[in-house]
Design a protein around this motif. Structure first.
Motif, PDB file in Angstrom:
ATOM      1  N   ASP A 111       0.827  -1.213   0.000  1.00 19.66           N
ATOM      2  CA  ASP A 111       0.000   0.000   0.000  1.00 19.66           C
ATOM      3  C   ASP A 111       0.859   1.259   0.000  1.00 19.66           C
ATOM      4  O   ASP A 111       0.526   2.237  -0.665  1.00 19.66           O
ATOM      5  CB  ASP A 111      -0.950   0.006   1.210  1.00 19.66           C
ATOM      6  CG  ASP A 111      -2.093  -0.984   1.054  1.00 19.66           C
ATOM      7  OD1 ASP A 111      -2.339  -1.442  -0.082  1.00 19.66           O
ATOM      8  OD2 ASP A 111      -2.744  -1.296   2.073  1.00 19.66           O
ATOM      9  N   LYS A 140       5.980  -9.216  -5.343  1.00 23.76           N
ATOM     10  CA  LYS A 140       4.815  -8.951  -4.519  1.00 23.76           C
ATOM     11  C   LYS A 140       4.438 -10.238  -3.797  1.00 23.76           C
ATOM     12  O   LYS A 140       4.225 -11.270  -4.428  1.00 23.76           O
ATOM     13  CB  LYS A 140       3.662  -8.495  -5.422  1.00 23.76           C
ATOM     14  CG  LYS A 140       2.867  -7.386  -4.889  1.00 23.76           C
ATOM     15  CD  LYS A 140       1.818  -6.783  -5.809  1.00 23.76           C
ATOM     16  CE  LYS A 140       1.412  -7.534  -7.022  1.00 23.76           C
ATOM     17  NZ  LYS A 140       0.226  -7.003  -7.673  1.00 23.76           N
ATOM     18  N   VAL A 141       4.363 -10.176  -2.474  1.00 23.32           N
ATOM     19  CA  VAL A 141       3.936 -11.321  -1.676  1.00 23.32           C
ATOM     20  C   VAL A 141       2.854 -10.809  -0.735  1.00 23.32           C
ATOM     21  O   VAL A 141       3.156 -10.054   0.200  1.00 23.32           O
ATOM     22  CB  VAL A 141       5.096 -11.946  -0.867  1.00 23.32           C
ATOM     23  CG1 VAL A 141       4.596 -13.101  -0.013  1.00 23.32           C
ATOM     24  CG2 VAL A 141       6.220 -12.404  -1.791  1.00 23.32           C
ATOM     25  N   GLY A 142       1.610 -11.185  -1.017  1.00 24.47           N
ATOM     26  CA  GLY A 142       0.511 -10.686  -0.205  1.00 24.47           C
ATOM     27  C   GLY A 142       0.461  -9.178  -0.248  1.00 24.47           C
ATOM     28  O   GLY A 142       0.394  -8.568  -1.309  1.00 24.47           O
ATOM     29  N   ALA A 143       0.537  -8.556   0.929  1.00 26.41           N
ATOM     30  CA  ALA A 143       0.441  -7.099   1.032  1.00 26.41           C
ATOM     31  C   ALA A 143       1.811  -6.437   1.124  1.00 26.41           C
ATOM     32  O   ALA A 143       1.927  -5.315   1.592  1.00 26.41           O
ATOM     33  CB  ALA A 143      -0.414  -6.735   2.242  1.00 26.41           C
ATOM     34  N   ASP A 144       2.855  -7.150   0.685  1.00 20.24           N
ATOM     35  CA  ASP A 144       4.219  -6.638   0.790  1.00 20.24           C
ATOM     36  C   ASP A 144       4.945  -6.700  -0.549  1.00 20.24           C
ATOM     37  O   ASP A 144       4.580  -7.462  -1.439  1.00 20.24           O
ATOM     38  CB  ASP A 144       5.015  -7.455   1.809  1.00 20.24           C
ATOM     39  CG  ASP A 144       4.485  -7.291   3.223  1.00 20.24           C
ATOM     40  OD1 ASP A 144       4.234  -6.145   3.639  1.00 20.24           O
ATOM     41  OD2 ASP A 144       4.325  -8.317   3.917  1.00 20.24           O
TER      42      ASP A 144
END
Length: 180
Positions: A111, A140-144
């Motif tokens: 984000d 990109k891994v999940g929200a990171d």
């Protein structure tokens, strides 16, 4: 652009050669204008060349097989093209997805990266981000978002731990990569 005599059943040799030349010219121009991209999609080429995309994809596949065009991750480029970030783009990603020596495996929140992308007015930044993701320079891994080098280091540490200790628990996983 004059319509070329190409049907769905076959591709006329001279017409295909003429279209291949136009494709090459378009790719070279786009790569010069936006060197940070992996290339151009078939849809973008079809629109720019005012040509049917399905037929264009057939010709692109033939050109790729012959080595006249490179096909990578859904993009077409000249064979010699290698995506290159501008100095400004590179500095942006170094700032937004930093390599912190004190915490080398901590990712950047996706984000936060996306908010900075929207806020910053650097030419081609969104395309550069897509290129970095497609090439694995960013992951990109999940929200990171991790740097590719971080993912490589995590993989290496986990392989060593599993090789040494066998199956590991989540707690051991967190200890191995140094995260919470």
């Amino acid at each position: 652009h004059d319509a070329l005599p190409i049907s769905a059943a076959f591709v006329d040799g001279p017409a295909a050669d003429a279209l291949s030349t136009r494709i090459q010219e378009t790719l070279v121009r786009r790569e010069t204008e936006s060197p940070w991209t992996l290339g151009t999609t078939s849809l973008a080429l079809a629109r720019e060349l005012a040509f049917d995309e399905l037929l264009l994809v057939r010709l692109l596949a033939s050109d790729a097989e012959d080595g006249r065009v490179a096909a990578r991750a859904g993009y077409y480029a000249t064979p010699a093209h290698r995506a290159r970030l501008s100095d400004e783009q590179r500095a942006f990603f170094e700032r937004v997805v930093p390599a912190d020596p004190a915490q080398p495996l901590v990712p950047a929140p996706l984000d936060d990266v996306l908010a900075e992308l929207r806020r910053t007015k650097i030419a081609g930044l969104g395309q550069a981000f897509d290129t970095l993701l497609a090439t694995g320079a960013l992951v990109k891994v999940g929200a990171d978002v991790y740097r590719g080098t971080q993912v490589d280091e995590i993989r290496s540490r986990l392989e060593l731990a599993i090789g040494r200790d066998g199956p590991i628990t989540m707690a051991h996983f967190h200890d191995t990569i140094g995260t919470t």
